[in-house]
Design a protein around this motif. Structure first.
Motif, PDB file in Angstrom:
ATOM      1  N   ASP A   1       0.832  -1.207   0.000  1.00  0.00           N
ATOM      2  CA  ASP A   1       0.000   0.000   0.000  1.00  0.00           C
ATOM      3  C   ASP A   1       0.867   1.258   0.000  1.00  0.00           C
ATOM      4  OD1 ASP A   1      -2.327  -1.553   0.082  1.00  0.00           O
ATOM      5  OD2 ASP A   1      -2.289  -1.643   2.272  1.00  0.00           O
ATOM      6  N   ALA A   2       1.982   1.214   0.730  1.00  0.00           N
ATOM      7  CA  ALA A   2       2.892   2.362   0.754  1.00  0.00           C
ATOM      8  C   ALA A   2       3.478   2.613  -0.630  1.00  0.00           C
ATOM      9  CB  ALA A   2       4.006   2.122   1.770  1.00  0.00           C
ATOM     10  N   PHE A   3       3.815   1.542  -1.330  1.00  0.00           N
ATOM     11  CA  PHE A   3       4.360   1.661  -2.686  1.00  0.00           C
ATOM     12  C   PHE A   3       3.323   2.273  -3.624  1.00  0.00           C
ATOM     13  CE2 PHE A   3       6.089  -0.923  -6.517  1.00  0.00           C
ATOM     14  CZ  PHE A   3       6.822   0.170  -6.953  1.00  0.00           C
ATOM     15  N   ALA A   4       2.096   1.775  -3.558  1.00  0.00           N
ATOM     16  CA  ALA A   4       1.033   2.308  -4.412  1.00  0.00           C
ATOM     17  C   ALA A   4       0.751   3.773  -4.083  1.00  0.00           C
ATOM     18  CB  ALA A   4      -0.236   1.472  -4.252  1.00  0.00           C
ATOM     19  N   SER A   5       0.741   4.116  -2.802  1.00  0.00           N
ATOM     20  CA  SER A   5       0.474   5.499  -2.400  1.00  0.00           C
ATOM     21  C   SER A   5       1.553   6.447  -2.916  1.00  0.00           C
ATOM     22  CB  SER A   5       0.389   5.595  -0.873  1.00  0.00           C
ATOM     23  OG  SER A   5      -0.720   4.873  -0.384  1.00  0.00           O
ATOM     24  N   ALA A   6       2.805   6.011  -2.854  1.00  0.00           N
ATOM     25  CA  ALA A   6       3.897   6.850  -3.340  1.00  0.00           C
ATOM     26  C   ALA A   6       3.784   7.062  -4.847  1.00  0.00           C
ATOM     27  CB  ALA A   6       5.238   6.214  -2.982  1.00  0.00           C
ATOM     28  N   CYS A   7       3.451   6.002  -5.577  1.00  0.00           N
ATOM     29  CA  CYS A   7       3.297   6.132  -7.031  1.00  0.00           C
ATOM     30  C   CYS A   7       2.147   7.078  -7.371  1.00  0.00           C
ATOM     31  CB  CYS A   7       3.053   4.761  -7.658  1.00  0.00           C
ATOM     32  SG  CYS A   7       4.506   3.677  -7.663  1.00  0.00           S
ATOM     33  N   ARG A   8       1.048   6.941  -6.664  1.00  0.00           N
ATOM     34  CA  ARG A   8      -0.096   7.806  -6.938  1.00  0.00           C
ATOM     35  C   ARG A   8       0.223   9.263  -6.601  1.00  0.00           C
ATOM     36  NH1 ARG A   8      -4.638  10.290  -5.271  1.00  0.00           N
ATOM     37  NH2 ARG A   8      -6.456  10.058  -6.632  1.00  0.00           N
ATOM     38  N   ALA A   9       1.001   9.480  -5.546  1.00  0.00           N
ATOM     39  CA  ALA A   9       1.359  10.847  -5.166  1.00  0.00           C
ATOM     40  C   ALA A   9       2.119  11.549  -6.288  1.00  0.00           C
ATOM     41  CB  ALA A   9       2.188  10.831  -3.885  1.00  0.00           C
ATOM     42  N   VAL A  10       2.986  10.811  -6.978  1.00  0.00           N
ATOM     43  CA  VAL A  10       3.722  11.409  -8.092  1.00  0.00           C
ATOM     44  C   VAL A  10       2.789  11.638  -9.278  1.00  0.00           C
ATOM     45  CG1 VAL A  10       5.608  11.107  -9.731  1.00  0.00           C
ATOM     46  CG2 VAL A  10       5.901  10.379  -7.362  1.00  0.00           C
TER      47      VAL A  10
END
Length: 259
Positions: free
Chosen positions: A142-151
């Motif tokens: 989830d942290a990985f997905a959240s970081a990608c979405r933030a960019v």
């Protein structure tokens, strides 16, 4: 689960030789730190690709204004390991953007390179992979997905958005996942903590060495103990920030991807 495919045979052969045939002379501590730092580096690289995907007028599928970013289990890898080792993926999982592979939002060499990122693995003992899975199911994906979405949804300069996504989404989310994985492991049987003598005749001596040694001989207890140690090293890996998220590195990487 079926056999995962390799997206690039040439890179697969190179990786197999580099990591399986070349003997490593390093301790378990160094391996765990290397694995954790390599994961952080790969995450940073993918975040740069997310910045490329959001750029206007780039070739590839169009990006929606509010993309849904998810992370699922890995689907491809460059090679498999043997014996007690497993091919542990460096990235926490496969990113999807609106249920679509992210490399389809790019074309040509950038698309190939991004697809390759999700296939890199490290041939290490099975307990490393077990520690990875614990962290992944406790929030690392989830942290990985959240970081990608933030960019992807960021509106600032790409180098700033990449850095913010890494430091504000990936790092705290991954560290929380590691802590949750440790708490889960602590519910399992573990070796008793070392007890040291405090008297004048036994000061500094380990008083329960035999009890601890007997516990260590239990395979399940040893595996849990080793996985707990690896998670601690994964946490320590965050003490080193990947150079890939430095502003100059992000700008240079983006220029190479779009020019």
């Amino acid at each position: 689960m079926g056999r995962r495919r390799s997206p690039d045979r040439a890179v697969a052969a190179e990786e197999r030789f580099r990591l399986l045939r070349v003997q490593r002379f390093s301790s378990d501590t160094e391996k765990a730190l290397w694995h954790g730092r390599s994961r952080n580096t790969r995450v940073a690289k993918v975040l740069v690709y997310m910045a490329a995907i959001r750029m206007p007028d780039r070739p590839g599928l169009p990006l929606t204004a509010n993309p849904n970013v998810t992370c699922k289990g890995a689907e491809q890898q460059f090679f498999s390991a043997s014996g007690e080792n497993q091919a542990a993926h460096l990235l926490p999982g496969q990113i999807l953007i609106d249920n679509t592979y992210p490399w389809l939002f790019l074309q040509g060499e950038p698309a190939r390179l991004l697809q390759n990122e999700f296939a890199y693995v490290d041939p290490i003992h099975a307990n490393y992979n077990a520690a990875d899975r614990l962290a992944e199911r406790n929030g690392m994906v989830d942290a990985f997905a959240s970081a990608c979405r933030a960019v992807l949804t960021g509106t600032g300069e790409p180098e700033r958005d990449v850095s913010n996504a890494y430091h504000r989404a990936w790092v705290p989310g991954a560290l929380a996942a590691i802590a949750a994985a440790e708490n889960e492991l602590r519910t399992e049987p573990l070796p008793p903590p070392l007890v040291y003598g405090t008297g004048p005749e036994d000061y500094g001596m380990i008083l329960n060495l035999e009890e601890r040694s007997q516990a260590m001989n239990d395979e399940e207890i040893w595996d849990s103990f080793e996985q707990l140690s690896m998670l601690d090293y994964y946490r320590a890996a965050f003490d080193e920030t990947p150079r890939e998220i430095e502003p100059r590195s992000v700008i240079a990487a983006l220029n190479a991807l779009v020019n």
